[in-house]
Design an enzyme around this catalytic site. Structure first.
Site, PDB file in Angstrom:
ATOM      1  N   CYS A 257     -26.609  20.016 -15.328  1.00 25.28           N
ATOM      2  CA  CYS A 257     -25.657  20.866 -16.084  1.00 25.28           C
ATOM      3  C   CYS A 257     -25.318  20.704 -17.707  1.00 25.28           C
ATOM      4  CB  CYS A 257     -24.062  20.705 -15.412  1.00 25.28           C
ATOM      5  SG  CYS A 257     -24.254  21.275 -13.785  1.00 25.28           S
TER       6      CYS A 257
HETATM    7  N1  NAD Z   1     -25.258  20.197  -9.504  1.00 25.32           N
HETATM    8  C1  NAD Z   1     -24.322  20.468 -10.050  1.00 25.32           C
HETATM    9  O1  NAD Z   1     -23.441  19.362 -10.151  1.00 25.32           O
HETATM   10  C2  NAD Z   1     -23.667  21.693 -10.384  1.00 25.32           C
HETATM   11  C3  NAD Z   1     -22.410  21.964 -10.863  1.00 25.32           C
HETATM   12  C4  NAD Z   1     -21.897  23.231 -11.045  1.00 25.32           C
HETATM   13  C5  NAD Z   1     -22.825  24.203 -11.310  1.00 25.32           C
HETATM   14  N2  NAD Z   1     -24.063  24.234 -11.007  1.00 25.32           N
HETATM   15  C6  NAD Z   1     -24.926  25.051 -11.004  1.00 25.32           C
HETATM   16  O2  NAD Z   1     -25.176  25.698  -9.602  1.00 25.32           O
HETATM   17  C7  NAD Z   1     -26.672  26.317  -9.706  1.00 25.32           C
HETATM   18  C8  NAD Z   1     -27.435  25.558  -8.662  1.00 25.32           C
HETATM   19  O3  NAD Z   1     -27.387  24.130  -9.063  1.00 25.32           O
HETATM   20  P1  NAD Z   1     -28.040  22.943  -8.027  1.00 25.32           P
HETATM   21  O4  NAD Z   1     -27.329  21.747  -8.532  1.00 25.32           O
HETATM   22  O5  NAD Z   1     -27.195  23.331  -6.782  1.00 25.32           O
HETATM   23  O6  NAD Z   1     -29.458  23.110  -7.888  1.00 25.32           O
HETATM   24  P2  NAD Z   1     -30.451  22.531  -6.818  1.00 25.32           P
HETATM   25  O7  NAD Z   1     -31.819  22.539  -7.401  1.00 25.32           O
HETATM   26  O8  NAD Z   1     -29.814  21.268  -6.374  1.00 25.32           O
HETATM   27  O9  NAD Z   1     -30.478  23.584  -5.528  1.00 25.32           O
HETATM   28  C9  NAD Z   1     -30.851  24.813  -5.710  1.00 25.32           C
HETATM   29  C10 NAD Z   1     -31.588  25.330  -4.527  1.00 25.32           C
HETATM   30  O10 NAD Z   1     -32.130  26.606  -4.640  1.00 25.32           O
HETATM   31  C11 NAD Z   1     -33.379  26.623  -4.187  1.00 25.32           C
HETATM   32  N3  NAD Z   1     -34.209  27.742  -4.698  1.00 25.32           N
HETATM   33  C12 NAD Z   1     -34.444  28.040  -5.788  1.00 25.32           C
HETATM   34  N4  NAD Z   1     -35.195  28.984  -5.951  1.00 25.32           N
HETATM   35  C13 NAD Z   1     -34.907  29.948  -4.778  1.00 25.32           C
HETATM   36  C14 NAD Z   1     -35.111  31.379  -4.418  1.00 25.32           C
HETATM   37  N5  NAD Z   1     -35.638  32.195  -5.032  1.00 25.32           N
HETATM   38  N6  NAD Z   1     -34.515  31.499  -3.185  1.00 25.32           N
HETATM   39  C15 NAD Z   1     -33.776  30.636  -2.578  1.00 25.32           C
HETATM   40  N7  NAD Z   1     -33.707  29.291  -2.791  1.00 25.32           N
HETATM   41  C16 NAD Z   1     -34.070  28.841  -4.008  1.00 25.32           C
HETATM   42  C17 NAD Z   1     -34.132  25.286  -4.474  1.00 25.32           C
HETATM   43  O11 NAD Z   1     -35.225  25.011  -3.535  1.00 25.32           O
HETATM   44  C18 NAD Z   1     -32.985  24.298  -4.264  1.00 25.32           C
HETATM   45  O12 NAD Z   1     -32.793  23.747  -3.129  1.00 25.32           O
HETATM   46  C19 NAD Z   1     -27.280  26.036 -11.158  1.00 25.32           C
HETATM   47  O13 NAD Z   1     -27.046  27.136 -11.815  1.00 25.32           O
HETATM   48  C20 NAD Z   1     -26.101  24.911 -11.741  1.00 25.32           C
HETATM   49  O14 NAD Z   1     -26.331  25.114 -13.072  1.00 25.32           O
HETATM   50  C21 NAD Z   1     -24.637  22.805 -10.574  1.00 25.32           C
END
Ligand code: NAD
Length: 415
Positions: A257
């Site tokens: 993030c």
């Molecule tokens: N990790 C955090 O602390 C956090 C907090 C708030 C917001 N976010 C936001 O949330 C979003 C997701 O972050 P995250 O940390 O969960 O990411 P992550 O990488 O942990 O998880 C994302 C998942 O999406 C899957 N993915 C990718 N492309 C895909 C597709 N086309 N179809 C289906 N699945 C797909 C990946 O395989 C992965 O398992 C981002 O925009 C991030 O900025 C993250």
């Protein structure tokens, strides 16, 4: 209700489990077959979801790589990554590809909510047109909303349920449905008038952190020159009961993030001819911290009549923050690479990160890494690490987290 979650990562998996726990059926779709297998086996790869919780949710949770399974869901939540390209511009690749796949199975009456962090305008200008390739019309045949995720991996005092959830729909009906959806898993829903305001609110939260961390990091560099303990300064300032918020100096930003999200806004702002100087400056200051920290190790070794080349350096904590195994953008990787390039022999101890494939290293027991090291470097202070043993056994300790303050020792160099 049947809820579809697209992207079963740090955000999507806890959300999927929360909907199951609230009594709903969940279809979780991810492109990673390995991830889907792990979920099916009740083997959680997200620290905030214990295996027992995931296993308890499994009777209501279908994990799959097939988007077609989403057709029977009433609501779909998209939580795919939003990284930066090599040129540090928004990479909407995963978002675009997931939206296209959803569009191919989209049904009349479904609600699609985007949770991924992104720049203002993404929901309306990027997500909606891709979903409308289905031939259905947003706000008429299906509903669309944006609701940013605020999860802080590793945190236990604020949970998905107790953290207020910002929600904004494309139309009043989109909005009503999205508010009802999150009311199932969150105690408080904060209603915002447009998806753009909700998108920007999330970015403001992260930019606020990035700028304030940069401020204390800049102060840490100055304090070093002035011979003042920056941690003591922060402790003292934090006693003010109002008008000050504590941020910790450290080796730089990590995670998915803070090093990434601010640049989504900086990129978008360029289109409006409005420079976002705070964002750029904070990014610069935070990005130089790993280099500064590597120099600090070299300097500390020099004071012990040692060069980096030929020294054995024990790295303690390589994930980007305490209590989690997330390596994304971790400053430890950069610091370790610099030290290795300068000829140091590295070993590391981190119970949350069994292996660092990029450096071809595996975590070793604390005793082993301390044995015969020339310096121990605390990059991330995980709870449970015996710091007294560290300061007793290492001839030199470089502590970028202020973790050893309070221990009686004379061999520690602080950030
Ligand atoms: N990790 C955090 O602390 C956090 C907090 C708030 C917001 N976010 C936001 O949330 C979003 C997701 O972050 P995250 O940390 O969960 O990411 P992550 O990488 O942990 O998880 C994302 C998942 O999406 C899957 N993915 C990718 N492309 C895909 C597709 N086309 N179809 C289906 N699945 C797909 C990946 O395989 C992965 O398992 C981002 O925009 C991030 O900025 C993250």
């Amino acid at each position: 209700m049947k809820v579809g979650i697209v992207g079963l990562g740090y955000v999507g998996l806890p959300l999927a489990v929360a909907f199951c726990e609230a009594g709903h059926e969940v279809v979780g779709v991810d492109v990673s077959a390995q991830g889907v297998e792990a979920v099916r086996a009740g083997d959680s790869y997200v620290e905030d979801v214990a295996d027992a919780r995931l296993t308890a949710a499994l009777p209501r949770l279908v994990a799959t790589t097939r988007y077609a399974e989403l057709a029977k869901c009433e609501a779909l939540v998209v939580a795919v990554p939003t990284p930066l390209t090599r040129n540090r511009e928004p990479d909407l690749g995963p978002l675009v590809s997931s939206a296209r796949s959803i569009g191919s199975v989209l049904q009349h009456g479904q609600l699609v909510v985007l949770e991924s962090t992104t720049y203002p305008g993404t929901t309306r200008e990027q997500l909606v047109p891709l979903l409308e390739e289905s031939g259905l019309s947003a706000g008429v045949d299906f509903n669309v909303a944006f609701s940013p995720e605020r999860v802080d991996p590793g945190r236990t005092d604020h949970t998905l349920r107790t953290t207020p959830k910002i929600v904004a729909g494309l139309t009043p009906e989109c909005h009503r449905r999205a508010v009802a959806l999150y009311g199932e898993v969150c105690d408080e829903v904060v209603e915002v008038s447009t998806p753009e305001a909700a998108e920007l609110a999330k970015l403001l939260e992260n930019i606020f952190r990035s700028v304030n961390i940069a401020l204390v990091n800049e102060l840490a560099v100055l304090c070093d020159r002035m011979g003042i303990d920056v941690f003591e300064v922060v402790d003292a300032a934090s006693t003010k009961p109002y008008g000050f918020m504590r941020f910790e100096p450290g080796p730089g930003l990590g995670g998915h993030c803070l090093p990434v999200d601010p640049f989504y806004l900086a990129w978008r702002a360029r289109e409006y001819g409005t420079p976002t100087e705070f964002i750029e400056l904070a990014g610069e200051v935070n990005q130089t911290m790993p280099h500064y920290c590597a120099e600090k190790v070299a300097h500390a070794l020099n004071e012990h009549s040692k060069s980096v080349r030929g020294s054995c350096v024990a790295i303690l904590g390589v994930s980007y923050k305490a209590g989690v195994g997330d390596l994304r953008e971790s400053p430890a990787l950069k610091i370790m690479q610099i030290l290795r390039d300068q000829g140091a022999t590295l070993a590391y101890h981190d119970e949350h990160v069994p292996a660092l494939t990029q450096l071809e290293l595996s975590s070793e027991p604390l005793d082993v890494v301390l044995d015969g090291c020339d310096a121990a470097v605390i990059i991330t202070h995980h709870p449970g690490v015996d710091l007294q043993a560290v300061v007793d056994r290492a001839p030199l300790v470089v502590d970028f987290r202020g973790a050893t303050r309070g221990l009686t020792t004379s061999n520690v160099v602080l950030l």
